[in-house]
Design a protein around this motif. Structure first.
Motif, PDB file in Angstrom:
ATOM      1  N   GLN A  37       0.860  -1.176   0.000  1.00 16.94           N
ATOM      2  CA  GLN A  37       0.000   0.000   0.000  1.00 16.94           C
ATOM      3  C   GLN A  37       0.903   1.236   0.000  1.00 16.94           C
ATOM      4  O   GLN A  37       1.643   1.468   0.968  1.00 16.94           O
ATOM      5  CB  GLN A  37      -0.942   0.028   1.203  1.00 16.94           C
ATOM      6  N   PRO A  39       1.913   5.400  -0.264  1.00 19.55           N
ATOM      7  CA  PRO A  39       1.476   6.524   0.585  1.00 19.55           C
ATOM      8  C   PRO A  39       0.155   7.152   0.150  1.00 19.55           C
ATOM      9  O   PRO A  39      -0.467   7.861   0.941  1.00 19.55           O
ATOM     10  CB  PRO A  39       2.634   7.513   0.465  1.00 19.55           C
ATOM     11  N   TRP A  40      -0.279   6.910  -1.062  1.00 23.40           N
ATOM     12  CA  TRP A  40      -1.555   7.459  -1.529  1.00 23.40           C
ATOM     13  C   TRP A  40      -2.708   6.493  -1.261  1.00 23.40           C
ATOM     14  O   TRP A  40      -3.845   6.782  -1.596  1.00 23.40           O
ATOM     15  CB  TRP A  40      -1.476   7.778  -3.026  1.00 23.40           C
ATOM     16  N   GLY A  41      -2.402   5.357  -0.693  1.00 23.94           N
ATOM     17  CA  GLY A  41      -3.441   4.419  -0.295  1.00 23.94           C
ATOM     18  C   GLY A  41      -3.698   3.286  -1.274  1.00 23.94           C
ATOM     19  O   GLY A  41      -4.425   2.350  -0.957  1.00 23.94           O
ATOM     20  N   GLN A  42      -3.150   3.376  -2.453  1.00 17.27           N
ATOM     21  CA  GLN A  42      -3.383   2.340  -3.464  1.00 17.27           C
ATOM     22  C   GLN A  42      -2.716   1.035  -3.049  1.00 17.27           C
ATOM     23  O   GLN A  42      -1.561   1.042  -2.633  1.00 17.27           O
ATOM     24  CB  GLN A  42      -2.825   2.792  -4.814  1.00 17.27           C
ATOM     25  N   LEU A  43      -3.440  -0.062  -3.167  1.00 21.25           N
ATOM     26  CA  LEU A  43      -2.859  -1.387  -2.927  1.00 21.25           C
ATOM     27  C   LEU A  43      -2.381  -1.976  -4.247  1.00 21.25           C
ATOM     28  O   LEU A  43      -3.167  -2.161  -5.180  1.00 21.25           O
ATOM     29  CB  LEU A  43      -3.865  -2.339  -2.285  1.00 21.25           C
TER      30      LEU A  43
ATOM     31  N   TYR B  10     -11.946  11.988  -3.440  1.00 23.23           N
ATOM     32  CA  TYR B  10     -12.230  12.611  -2.150  1.00 23.23           C
ATOM     33  C   TYR B  10     -13.699  13.000  -2.130  1.00 23.23           C
ATOM     34  O   TYR B  10     -14.231  13.502  -3.119  1.00 23.23           O
ATOM     35  CB  TYR B  10     -11.372  13.870  -1.937  1.00 23.23           C
ATOM     36  N   GLN B  37     -10.885   1.222   5.620  1.00 25.51           N
ATOM     37  CA  GLN B  37      -9.593   1.318   6.285  1.00 25.51           C
ATOM     38  C   GLN B  37      -9.544   2.614   7.075  1.00 25.51           C
ATOM     39  O   GLN B  37      -9.730   3.702   6.513  1.00 25.51           O
ATOM     40  CB  GLN B  37      -8.442   1.269   5.279  1.00 25.51           C
ATOM     41  N   PHE B  88     -11.245   5.635   4.724  1.00 20.17           N
ATOM     42  CA  PHE B  88     -10.788   5.363   3.372  1.00 20.17           C
ATOM     43  C   PHE B  88     -11.478   4.094   2.919  1.00 20.17           C
ATOM     44  O   PHE B  88     -11.424   3.071   3.608  1.00 20.17           O
ATOM     45  CB  PHE B  88      -9.264   5.208   3.397  1.00 20.17           C
ATOM     46  N   LEU B  90     -12.068   1.149   0.048  1.00 16.46           N
ATOM     47  CA  LEU B  90     -11.408   0.458  -1.058  1.00 16.46           C
ATOM     48  C   LEU B  90     -12.333  -0.580  -1.651  1.00 16.46           C
ATOM     49  O   LEU B  90     -12.957  -1.361  -0.932  1.00 16.46           O
ATOM     50  CB  LEU B  90     -10.130  -0.216  -0.571  1.00 16.46           C
ATOM     51  N   PHE B 104      -7.327  -4.185  -6.587  1.00 13.14           N
ATOM     52  CA  PHE B 104      -7.942  -3.070  -5.892  1.00 13.14           C
ATOM     53  C   PHE B 104      -8.057  -1.826  -6.764  1.00 13.14           C
ATOM     54  O   PHE B 104      -7.219  -1.568  -7.628  1.00 13.14           O
ATOM     55  CB  PHE B 104      -7.116  -2.708  -4.646  1.00 13.14           C
ATOM     56  N   GLY B 105      -9.107  -1.057  -6.488  1.00 16.20           N
ATOM     57  CA  GLY B 105      -9.216   0.278  -7.042  1.00 16.20           C
ATOM     58  C   GLY B 105      -8.390   1.258  -6.220  1.00 16.20           C
ATOM     59  O   GLY B 105      -7.806   0.896  -5.201  1.00 16.20           O
ATOM     60  N   PRO B 106      -8.347   2.535  -6.646  1.00 16.96           N
ATOM     61  CA  PRO B 106      -7.504   3.533  -5.977  1.00 16.96           C
ATOM     62  C   PRO B 106      -8.068   4.047  -4.657  1.00 16.96           C
ATOM     63  O   PRO B 106      -7.355   4.701  -3.900  1.00 16.96           O
ATOM     64  CB  PRO B 106      -7.425   4.666  -7.002  1.00 16.96           C
ATOM     65  N   GLY B 107      -9.339   3.767  -4.373  1.00 19.63           N
ATOM     66  CA  GLY B 107      -9.917   4.174  -3.101  1.00 19.63           C
ATOM     67  C   GLY B 107     -10.617   5.521  -3.134  1.00 19.63           C
ATOM     68  O   GLY B 107     -10.352   6.368  -3.998  1.00 19.63           O
ATOM     69  N   ARG B 109     -11.598   8.608  -0.292  1.00 16.88           N
ATOM     70  CA  ARG B 109     -11.490   9.115   1.089  1.00 16.88           C
ATOM     71  C   ARG B 109     -12.745   9.911   1.398  1.00 16.88           C
ATOM     72  O   ARG B 109     -12.991  10.944   0.783  1.00 16.88           O
ATOM     73  CB  ARG B 109     -10.255  10.007   1.240  1.00 16.88           C
TER      74      ARG B 109
END
Lengths: 109, 113
Positions: A37, A39-43, B10, B37, B88, B90, B104-107, B109
């Motif tokens: 993961q 720092p921008w949160g992407q896995l 966001y 998360q 967050f 996901l 996974f997608g980018p999420g 927030r």
């Protein structure tokens, strides 16, 4: 249900150092994945490795299914390797993924 | 260009409002998942769907709802009943359940004030 543990919880390295991250699981598995993961949160998918050994550049992974653990090796670490590393396995029903708590890696310049 | 998209990146909402998070995949995957998360924590499963028109609660489904009317889409609604919605979120997919590789997608927030 299946339990997943990861160690160490936190790791701080100097750039260029090598490291080994460990994932232990409590039951036999057919699926094991390692994620980074950023720092921008992407896995980011690193390895799909239910057994055996794989290598991808500076990263490699080994899963010893009979002993219920997997290791992720990072060689010549770079600052871009920083982030959290998760391992995940399938649950006992094969429907969901069970994630470990992660290892937070910080690589210092 | 195959993958999973989540929008928006966001999202800000006032307390008491429902909000829907989008998740779309063009990987032709049957299984889709939503995780939450919190800062410094791991992933917790909210809902999952193995096939169109079917979905199951995960570990923390209270205050959330989903639909799966199309194979490629799995939207998540965060309702006003969710006590602490700021997190967050996901979305992920896998070919046919947990014996296959998950992507996974980018999420998104979400901040609720």
């Amino acid at each position: 249900g299946i339990q997943v543990e990861q160690s160490p919880p936190d790791l701080i390295l100097q750039e260029g150092a090598n490291s080994t991250l460990r994932c232990n699981f409590s039951d036999s598995v057919n699926n094991l994945q390692w994620f980074h993961q950023n720092p921008w949160g992407q896995l980011i998918n690193l390895f799909y490795i239910p057994s055996g050994t794989k290598q991808n550049g500076r990263l490699s992974a080994t899963t010893v299914a009979t002993e219920r653990y997997s290791l992720l090796y990072i060689s010549s670490s770079q600052t871009t390797d920083s982030g959290v590393y998760f391992c995940a396995v399938e649950d006992n029903y094969g429907q969901n993924f069970v994630f470990g708590p992660g290892t937070r890696l910080s690589v210092l310049p | 260009d195959g993958g999973i998209t989540q929008s928006p990146k966001y999202l800000f909402r006032k307390e008491g409002q429902n909000v829907t998070l989008s998740c779309e995949q063009n990987l032709n995957h049957d299984a889709m998942y939503w995780y939450r998360q919190d800062p410094g924590q791991g992933l917790r499963l909210i809902y999952y769907s193995q096939i169109v028109n079917d979905f199951q609660k995960g570990d923390i489904a209270e205050g959330y709802s989903v639909s799966r009317e199309k194979k490629e889409s799995f939207p998540l609604t965060v309702t006003s009943a969710q006590k602490n919605p700021t997190a967050f979120y996901l979305c992920a997919s896998a070919l046919a359940g947990a014996y296959h590789e998950q992507y996974f997608g980018p999420g998104t927030r979400l901040t609720v004030t």
